[in-house]
Structure formats: C-alpha cells, structure tokens
Design a protein around this motif. Structure first.
Motif, short mmCIF file in Angstrom:
data_model
loop_
_atom_site.label_atom_id
_atom_site.label_comp_id
_atom_site.label_asym_id
_atom_site.label_seq_id
_atom_site.Cartn_x
_atom_site.Cartn_y
_atom_site.Cartn_z
N THR A 149 0.81 -1.23 0.00
CA THR A 149 0.00 0.00 0.00
C THR A 149 0.84 1.27 0.00
OG1 THR A 149 -0.18 -0.01 2.42
CG2 THR A 149 -1.94 -1.12 1.18
N ALA A 150 2.09 1.19 0.44
CA ALA A 150 2.96 2.37 0.46
C ALA A 150 3.35 2.73 -0.97
CB ALA A 150 4.21 2.11 1.30
N PRO A 151 3.31 4.03 -1.31
CA PRO A 151 3.62 4.42 -2.68
C PRO A 151 5.11 4.37 -3.03
CG PRO A 151 3.01 6.33 -1.38
CD PRO A 151 2.83 5.14 -0.50
N ARG A 152 5.96 4.17 -2.01
CA ARG A 152 7.41 4.07 -2.26
C ARG A 152 7.92 2.77 -1.64
NH1 ARG A 152 9.70 9.43 0.29
NH2 ARG A 152 11.68 8.44 -0.23
N PRO A 153 9.04 2.23 -2.15
CA PRO A 153 9.59 1.01 -1.55
C PRO A 153 9.95 1.24 -0.07
CG PRO A 153 10.63 1.45 -3.66
CD PRO A 153 9.80 2.66 -3.33
N VAL A 154 9.65 0.23 0.75
CA VAL A 154 9.90 0.31 2.19
C VAL A 154 10.99 -0.68 2.57
CG1 VAL A 154 8.87 0.11 4.49
CG2 VAL A 154 7.46 0.90 2.56
N HIS A 155 11.95 -0.21 3.36
CA HIS A 155 13.00 -1.08 3.91
C HIS A 155 12.58 -1.42 5.34
CE1 HIS A 155 15.98 -0.14 0.71
NE2 HIS A 155 15.23 0.95 0.62
N PHE A 156 12.24 -2.68 5.58
CA PHE A 156 11.77 -3.08 6.91
C PHE A 156 12.88 -3.65 7.76
CE2 PHE A 156 7.43 -3.15 5.13
CZ PHE A 156 6.76 -2.52 6.17
N MET A 157 12.87 -3.22 9.03
CA MET A 157 13.67 -3.88 10.04
C MET A 157 12.90 -5.13 10.42
SD MET A 157 14.83 -1.35 13.02
CE MET A 157 16.09 -0.15 12.76
N ALA A 158 13.55 -6.29 10.39
CA ALA A 158 12.86 -7.53 10.76
C ALA A 158 13.69 -8.27 11.79
CB ALA A 158 12.66 -8.39 9.52
#
Length: 193
Positions: free
Chosen positions: A53-62
């Motif tokens: 849903t985010a319009p830009r790529p997201v870098h997730f901490m996992a």
C-alpha cells in the motif's frame, strides 16, 4: 537481485482482493526525502500489506530470527528487509536504518516491537523515537485496522507526516518522540475504526 517489485505485485494480486484492502491517506505520503514509517502491528501479514500500500519502496527492520529460516533468509534481503537483534543495541541495524533515512529512503518499523495479541495499540519502544530524532527524516504514522478476515475489509490509513524538527531543536527524549508517534497512530485508529 531486488525482488521488491515482483513481491509487491504478487502481494497486491493475492492480498488486496482477499482482505479487501482499503487505503486511506496515501496522498499524505512524502514523494521524496527520508521517511520513517511507523505502524501498529496486529498480524504477521502487516509488512507485506504495508509494502503493497505504500507508494514508495519500504526497507523493513525484521527480527534477526526470521533470517535464520530456510526460505526467508533467501527472500528477505531481496525485498529490502534487514535484520535487527531484538532486546539489544544492534549497532549494525542502527547504522543501516540511519543511512537509509539520511539517503532519502523509507524505513518501516513497528514501534511496539511485537504483534499485539489483543489488536489494541501497545506501548511503543524508544527505538522509534531514537530514529525519528536522529534520522533527519519525516515520520509517517500508519494504522492497520483489522482484524484480518478473508473478504472482510482491512484498512491501511496513512496520516499526515510528523515533522520532528521542533523536538530535535529542543533535544526531546526518545521516549517523548515515541509517545508523539504512538499518539498519532492511536488517533488514526480511533478516527477510522
């Protein structure tokens, strides 16, 4: 090899119709500059749902444990996820997140640190406030309003970005910054439930 576009397309094709995902406030998302995307955490599917849903790529901490699992350890680094050791001061993860924010990327995090068992918003950890103050980025509050039930509507709500400059200037604590972020998420939940 970056699999993010492929992952986003697959998740959109499968998850969006299955959970009838409705996105609200996407126009609030900054088009450029660093963004710390802070979201409540109600289900294991939250990262792909936010990612689609985010319009830009997201870098997730996992959490680091996910990078030990056979399939995920191959996939996660290729969909912009990076590991963080929970409960410790993980300097490598801190450096990576700050580097991404300062270079104008979007870093996604779940300030509660773990999934909510009740669906209610839990207490935020100070890490969110730390990155909000040190990352030189806007903070984007986001609320996932569920529960996840097949063919029942799931909402993803993006609020107005929070400019942390006043807090940075008066040297606010990470706790205070985290509280402001959690209050913004809570308001989104209350307004859109």
């Amino acid at each position: 090899m970056n699999l993010y576009p492929l992952g986003k397309a697959l998740c959109t094709a499968v998850l969006k119709p299955f959970y009838r995902i409705k996105v609200i406030g996407q126009e609030n998302f900054p088009k450029e500059q660093g963004v710390l995307l802070c979201t409540n955490h109600i289900d294991n599917l939250d990262p792909p749902v936010v990612g689609l849903t985010a319009p830009r790529p997201v870098h997730f901490m996992a959490k680091e444990e996910l990078f030990q699992l056979p399939v995920l350890k191959a996939v996660l680094p290729n969909v912009n996820a990076f590991p963080v050791k929970r409960g410790l001061s993980d300097r490598q993860a801190i450096r990576k997140a700050l580097e991404l924010l300062r270079s104008g990327q979007v870093v996604g995090m779940f300030p509660e640190g773990t999934r909510s068992k009740t669906g209610e918003l839990g207490k935020g950890l100070t890490g969110a406030g730390f990155f909000a103050l040190k990352g030189d980025a806007l903070v984007m509050p986001c609320a996932i309003i569920g529960p996840y039930r097949p063919f029942k509507q799931l909402k993803v709500v993006y609020g107005e970005p929070i400019d942390m400059t006043p807090m940075r200037e008066r040297k606010a604590s990470a706790e205070e910054a985290t509280e402001a972020i959690m209050d913004a998420i809570q308001m989104l939940i209350e307004k859109n439930s």
